[in-house]
Design a protein around this motif. Structure first.
Motif, PDB file in Angstrom:
ATOM      1  N   GLY A  89       6.675   0.988   0.281  1.00 47.44           N
ATOM      2  CA  GLY A  89       7.495   2.462  -0.532  1.00 47.44           C
ATOM      3  C   GLY A  89       9.036   3.053  -0.094  1.00 47.44           C
TER       4      GLY A  89
ATOM      5  N   SER B 200       2.281  -5.199   9.227  1.00 45.66           N
ATOM      6  CA  SER B 200       3.402  -3.839   8.760  1.00 45.66           C
ATOM      7  C   SER B 200       4.300  -4.465   7.868  1.00 45.66           C
TER       8      SER B 200
ATOM      9  N   LEU C 261       2.586  -0.124   2.992  1.00 43.39           N
ATOM     10  CA  LEU C 261       2.400   0.690   1.355  1.00 43.39           C
ATOM     11  C   LEU C 261       3.636   1.784   1.892  1.00 43.39           C
ATOM     12  N   PHE C 262       3.778   2.182   3.264  1.00 46.32           N
ATOM     13  CA  PHE C 262       4.164   2.930   3.071  1.00 46.32           C
ATOM     14  C   PHE C 262       6.131   2.230   3.481  1.00 46.32           C
TER      15      PHE C 262
ATOM     16  N   GLY D 181       4.464  -5.490   4.152  1.00 44.02           N
ATOM     17  CA  GLY D 181       5.038  -4.686   2.884  1.00 44.02           C
ATOM     18  C   GLY D 181       6.264  -4.881   2.307  1.00 44.02           C
TER      19      GLY D 181
ATOM     20  N   ALA E 168       3.607   7.323   1.058  1.00 41.12           N
ATOM     21  CA  ALA E 168       3.265   6.170   0.230  1.00 41.12           C
ATOM     22  C   ALA E 168       3.297   5.606  -0.710  1.00 41.12           C
TER      23      ALA E 168
ATOM     24  N   ASN F 165       0.037   1.530   6.623  1.00 42.99           N
ATOM     25  CA  ASN F 165       2.020   1.147   7.104  1.00 42.99           C
ATOM     26  C   ASN F 165       2.985   0.033   6.111  1.00 42.99           C
TER      27      ASN F 165
END
Length: 219
Positions: free
Chosen positions: A135, A54, A131-132, A57, A192, A129
């Protein structure tokens, strides 16, 4: 069009993403010595994906806006006919492709190592995760134009989740698969995508009417 896309991606990879790719590669190479990668069950695999992958990202999505921090570069881009949003979107797609390759490669290695897990769930959950967290970083970068803040906020969110944030974060708890629940990933993915779109849109807004540079304005 394809040639232009290739040129943008080439410049982005060489001058912007190379240090982050090197850091990511180093982490992947060291991961077998830090975490188990063989004969894992569903829970253990989810733990690896949610706690370790995660974080990629943050590493790959936050630098999307990095080249534009310099005001001189912003003026140069502003003097061109190309829409700023398309340039940012192409950089975002570069980071997304890197994340997809890492997830696919890592899950393939885990699968070959005798780990038992749902490939689709782990891939989708890991991507959500990444992307979130990315983001969140992109959104704060676009608002404050500060890389330290852009990295600090998603890391803080990660720490809150790790420290027992399930009770307070609800559907936006990052480590739900470790607790046997997958539904939260749909909410995380939707948030995200929304944050990434908002960050790119906000960052592009001053350039929609193709502004002139400061030098042109003075003339």
């Amino acid at each position: 069009m394809l040639e232009h896309f290739y040129q943008v991606q080439k410049v982005n990879l060489k001058h912007n993403m190379l240090p982050y790719m090197a850091a990511g590669l180093l982490c992947l190479l060291l991961s077998p010595f830090m975490i188990g990668m063989k004969n894992l069950d569903q829970y253990q695999t989810s733990k690896v994906i949610e706690l370790f992958l995660s974080l990629f990202g943050i590493l790959f999505f936050v630098p999307v806006f990095m080249p534009d921090v310099n005001e001189t570069i912003r003026d140069l881009i502003a003097s061109k006919k190309e829409f700023m949003g398309s340039l940012l979107l192409m950089r975002f797609l570069t980071s997304l492709c890197l994340i997809l390759l890492i997830l696919l490669g890592y899950l393939t290695v885990l699968s070959q190592g005798g780990c038992q897990f749902s490939f689709y769930q782990e891939f989708y959950g890991g991507l959500a995760n990444c992307l979130f967290l990315g983001g969140v970083g992109m959104l704060f970068f676009s608002l404050f134009d500060n890389m330290a803040v852009a990295y600090m906020i998603p890391v803080l969110y990660y720490i809150i989740c790790y420290g027992g944030g399930r009770k307070y974060l609800g559907n936006f708890y990052l480590f739900s698969m470790m607790n046997g629940s997958f539904e939260e990933k749909h909410f995380i993915m939707a948030a995200a995508v929304g944050m990434a779109a908002l960050a790119i849109g906000y960052r592009s807004w001053p350039f929609i009417q193709i502004p002139i540079s400061k030098k042109q304005a003075e003339e």
